[in-house]
Design an enzyme around this catalytic site. Structure first.
Site, PDB file in Angstrom:
ATOM      1  N   LYS A  72      19.683  29.201  76.254  1.00 12.83           N
ATOM      2  CA  LYS A  72      20.241  30.464  76.865  1.00 12.83           C
ATOM      3  C   LYS A  72      21.370  30.976  76.487  1.00 12.83           C
ATOM      4  O   LYS A  72      21.718  32.259  76.283  1.00 12.83           O
ATOM      5  CB  LYS A  72      19.863  30.658  78.233  1.00 12.83           C
ATOM      6  CG  LYS A  72      18.447  30.240  78.938  1.00 12.83           C
ATOM      7  CD  LYS A  72      18.491  30.356  80.331  1.00 12.83           C
ATOM      8  CE  LYS A  72      17.121  30.286  80.942  1.00 12.83           C
ATOM      9  NZ  LYS A  72      16.827  30.461  82.265  1.00 12.83           N
ATOM     10  N   ASP A 109      15.696  36.574  84.367  1.00  8.14           N
ATOM     11  CA  ASP A 109      16.029  35.823  85.545  1.00  8.14           C
ATOM     12  C   ASP A 109      16.401  36.528  86.623  1.00  8.14           C
ATOM     13  O   ASP A 109      16.151  36.368  87.841  1.00  8.14           O
ATOM     14  CB  ASP A 109      16.699  34.579  84.967  1.00  8.14           C
ATOM     15  CG  ASP A 109      15.846  33.654  84.292  1.00  8.14           C
ATOM     16  OD1 ASP A 109      14.854  33.364  84.623  1.00  8.14           O
ATOM     17  OD2 ASP A 109      16.582  32.649  83.660  1.00  8.14           O
TER      18      ASP A 109
END
Length: 279
Positions: A72, A109
């Protein structure tokens, strides 16, 4: 421009390890529901060292990528544009390949957490507690920046982690106080508790669930329920699961990659539940 059902496009989830990922199940369910019969979604085990070469081999048929750990942050130098949401936590979990060739990095997210809580009736809270201090905890703080009007207490195991959480609080403009993990039972009395720790970490806290618990957001989805979530439900508290988060963040990914909105939330959730039950 929205994708046509006749377009043969590719997408995938990358990470290491990756065999456990439910993302292919969720995205393929969405494609089926949307009639995107020529779309495919795969999984590839890729580590940080292998990520640049993976990107170099991508052709024009690629629509997007989902990124999980440990990629990420490693992916950030490989994108051309990064959203404000992703930049706020230095984490990209979604890359969309635009028609003009740009690689656009985003983080679904954070809005996924907010959407999962909203689905359970949580629009705003006066205070909250976070169990843990890893990457997911920083995303939880970013989500709380949108819905929490007061203090967030983070329960952590070390002063180094405590310092990190306080720094994230300053960066995200969230009032963060840190407390020792030894006192984590106190977290369970908060209006909203977000558990961001690995499997088994919160098991010992299950016996301390209060008689009238409020809302628990446990980011795990396998094994499910966790001991803490099971006890929480037994006492009548509201529980938001890691599958709720996974589905909501995947919905946003599907919408960005395909140009189709809304993505089929219910069909994706059913597919995820069926896959977990089969395991």
């Amino acid at each position: 421009m929205p994708a046509r059902a006749t377009d043969a496009r590719r997408a995938a989830v990358l990470g290491k390890p990756i065999a456990h990922s439910l993302s292919p199940v969720l995205h393929r369910a969405a494609y089926d529901e949307l009639g995107l019969t020529d779309w495919s979604y795969e999984r590839f085990e890729v580590d940080e060292a292998g990520l640049p070469s993976f990107f170099e081999k991508l052709g024009p048929e690629w629509a997007g990528l989902s990124l999980t750990m440990p990629l990420k942050r490693a992916v950030i130098p490989l994108v051309d544009v990064i959203s404000e949401t992703a930049a706020s936590v230095d984490a990209v979990n979604t890359v969309v390949f635009a028609e003009d060739g740009r690689r656009i990095g985003d983080n679904t997210d954070i809005p996924g957490m907010v959407a999962a809580l909203r689905e359970h009736g949580i629009e705003q809270v006066g205070s909250a507690a976070i169990l843990g201090a890893g990457a997911t905890a920083s995303s939880a703080l970013a989500a709380l920046a949108r819905i929490c009007t007061g203090e967030v207490v983070a329960y952590v195991r070390s002063e180094a982690r405590a310092a990190e959480m306080r720094q994230w609080g300053e960066r995200l403009d969230v009032e963060v106080r840190t407390a020792d993990w030894a006192d984590a039972e106190q977290a369970l009395r908060a209006p909203l508790v977000i558990a961001t720790t690995p499997a088994g970490t919160t098991d010992a806290l299950a016996a301390a669930v209060p008689e009238r618990p409020a809302t628990l957001f446990d980011v795990l989805y396998e094994p499910w329920p966790t001991k803490l979530a099971a006890r929480w439900s037994m006492f009548g508290g509201a529980v938001v699961s890691g599958l709720d988060l996974l589905v909501h963040q995947a919905v946003l990914q599907v919408e960005q990659m395909t140009g189709r909105s809304p993505a089929p939330l219910d069909a994706m959730r059913r597919a995820g539940e069926k896959a977990l039950a089969a395991r």
